[in-house]
Design a protein around this motif. Structure first.
Motif, short mmCIF file in Angstrom:
data_model
loop_
_atom_site.label_atom_id
_atom_site.label_comp_id
_atom_site.label_asym_id
_atom_site.label_seq_id
_atom_site.Cartn_x
_atom_site.Cartn_y
_atom_site.Cartn_z
N ALA A 181 42.23 57.62 25.90
CA ALA A 181 41.67 56.90 25.14
C ALA A 181 40.30 56.42 25.86
N THR A 182 39.25 56.16 24.64
CA THR A 182 38.05 55.52 25.20
C THR A 182 38.36 54.42 26.15
N ILE A 183 37.33 54.28 27.08
CA ILE A 183 37.86 53.14 28.27
C ILE A 183 37.40 51.74 27.51
N SER A 184 38.39 50.96 27.68
CA SER A 184 38.25 49.57 26.98
C SER A 184 37.61 48.47 27.97
N ASP A 185 36.85 47.61 27.32
CA ASP A 185 36.42 46.24 28.09
C ASP A 185 37.49 45.94 28.92
N GLY A 186 38.80 45.67 28.36
CA GLY A 186 39.97 45.09 29.02
C GLY A 186 40.60 45.75 30.12
N TYR A 187 40.17 47.23 30.05
CA TYR A 187 40.74 47.98 31.14
C TYR A 187 39.73 47.71 32.48
N VAL A 188 38.38 47.78 32.02
CA VAL A 188 37.40 47.60 33.18
C VAL A 188 37.57 45.93 33.69
N GLU A 189 37.78 45.16 33.06
CA GLU A 189 37.96 43.88 33.60
C GLU A 189 39.45 43.78 34.42
N ALA A 190 40.51 44.35 34.06
CA ALA A 190 41.68 44.48 34.77
C ALA A 190 41.07 45.38 36.21
N VAL A 191 40.83 46.16 36.08
CA VAL A 191 40.31 46.88 37.52
C VAL A 191 39.87 45.96 38.25
N VAL A 192 38.86 45.48 37.74
CA VAL A 192 38.01 44.31 38.74
C VAL A 192 38.85 43.21 39.02
N ASP A 193 39.64 42.72 38.43
CA ASP A 193 40.23 41.56 38.80
C ASP A 193 41.23 42.01 39.71
N GLY A 194 41.96 43.17 39.66
CA GLY A 194 42.69 43.71 40.88
C GLY A 194 41.88 44.02 42.09
N VAL A 195 40.73 44.51 42.01
CA VAL A 195 40.06 44.27 43.31
C VAL A 195 39.65 43.06 43.88
N LEU A 196 39.38 42.04 42.89
CA LEU A 196 39.20 40.95 43.55
C LEU A 196 40.32 40.15 44.25
N ALA A 197 41.47 40.27 43.51
CA ALA A 197 42.75 39.61 44.11
C ALA A 197 43.00 40.21 45.35
N ARG A 198 42.75 41.58 45.52
CA ARG A 198 43.15 42.40 46.91
C ARG A 198 42.08 41.83 47.87
N LEU A 199 40.91 41.48 47.52
CA LEU A 199 39.91 41.33 48.84
C LEU A 199 39.80 39.64 48.82
N THR A 200 40.02 38.70 48.07
CA THR A 200 39.74 37.62 48.06
C THR A 200 41.09 36.62 47.68
N GLY A 201 41.88 37.11 47.24
CA GLY A 201 43.09 36.38 46.50
C GLY A 201 42.66 35.46 45.33
N GLN A 202 41.57 35.84 45.06
CA GLN A 202 41.16 34.88 43.92
C GLN A 202 40.97 35.50 42.55
N GLY A 203 41.57 36.86 42.33
CA GLY A 203 41.26 37.50 41.04
C GLY A 203 41.86 36.59 39.95
N PRO A 204 41.20 36.46 38.86
CA PRO A 204 41.70 35.55 37.86
C PRO A 204 42.97 36.09 37.13
#
Length: 212
Positions: A181-204
């Motif tokens: 399906a068309t890539i959603s804004d929610g999917y984009v934000e979930a991917v970003v938060d996963g990367v931030l959580a891995r890098l800094t432990g501060q993903g929302p």
């Protein structure tokens, strides 16, 4: 009195007299139209020249073959990742870069990019190479820069930082190529938060409204 010979129409004459950038844009427009209507396999230098209202020689002066011509025409439609502004906020900048990719993929799904890729990709792979070289790879580089800037002063970057920079583009590319399906804004934000959580432990924390 012999009948008067009818010469070329004013429109045809104007087309053949086009030069430089005006002619190039007319050719690019014809290439895109031909891809939409006939597909890459049946596109020829002759058909593009006819649609652009010019001669084949005008095409061969610019490109050695149709692949080079199609590559330039499609490249002219691709945006530049370097134009995505940086704010200094890590999450905002990562979301902006992935939304840049999201916009490219959403806009091209089921259109001429996918048509050309499906017809030519198995032979040369030039379409995937085009999108990768001019959109995906530069975006990975920008993401890597944002992740490095997010590290604490004097902090040692994780050994897998370059891999982390590939996560977002790889996940969006996979969604596009698998026809999901068309890539959603929610999917984009979930991917970003996963990367931030891995890098800094501060993903929302993510709530149910952020599901892809």
């Amino acid at each position: 009195m012999p009948p008067r010979t009818v010469g070329p129409s004013r429109e045809a004459t104007a087309q053949t007299r086009r030069r430089g950038e005006e002619l190039k844009q007319a050719i690019f427009g014809a290439v895109l139209d031909e891809l939409r209507t006939t597909g890459y396999a049946r596109l020829t230098m002759e058909s593009v020249a006819g649609a652009a209202g010019t001669g084949k020689s005008a095409l061969y002066r610019r490109w050695p073959d149709k692949e080079a011509m199609v590559r330039d025409a499609l490249r002219s439609t691709l945006p530049d990742p370097d134009e995505v502004p940086r704010t200094g906020d890590t999450r905002t900048d990562l979301v902006a870069l992935l939304r840049f990719l999201q916009a490219v993929f959403n806009r091209t799904r089921g259109t001429l990019f996918q048509v050309a890729a499906s017809e030519a990709g198995t032979d040369t792979g030039f379409m995937r190479s085009l999108v990768n070289d001019h959109v995906v790879t530069p975006c990975k580089v920008r993401i890597g820069e944002v992740l490095r800037d997010a590290l604490p002063d004097g902090g040692e970057p994780p050994s897998d930082l370059d891999l982390l920079a590939e996560v977002g583009p790889a996940m969006l590319t996979h969604r596009c190529l698998t026809g999901d399906a068309t890539i959603s804004d929610g999917y984009v934000e979930a991917v970003v938060d996963g990367v931030l959580a891995r890098l800094t432990g501060q993903g929302p924390a993510r709530g149910p409204d952020a599901r892809p």
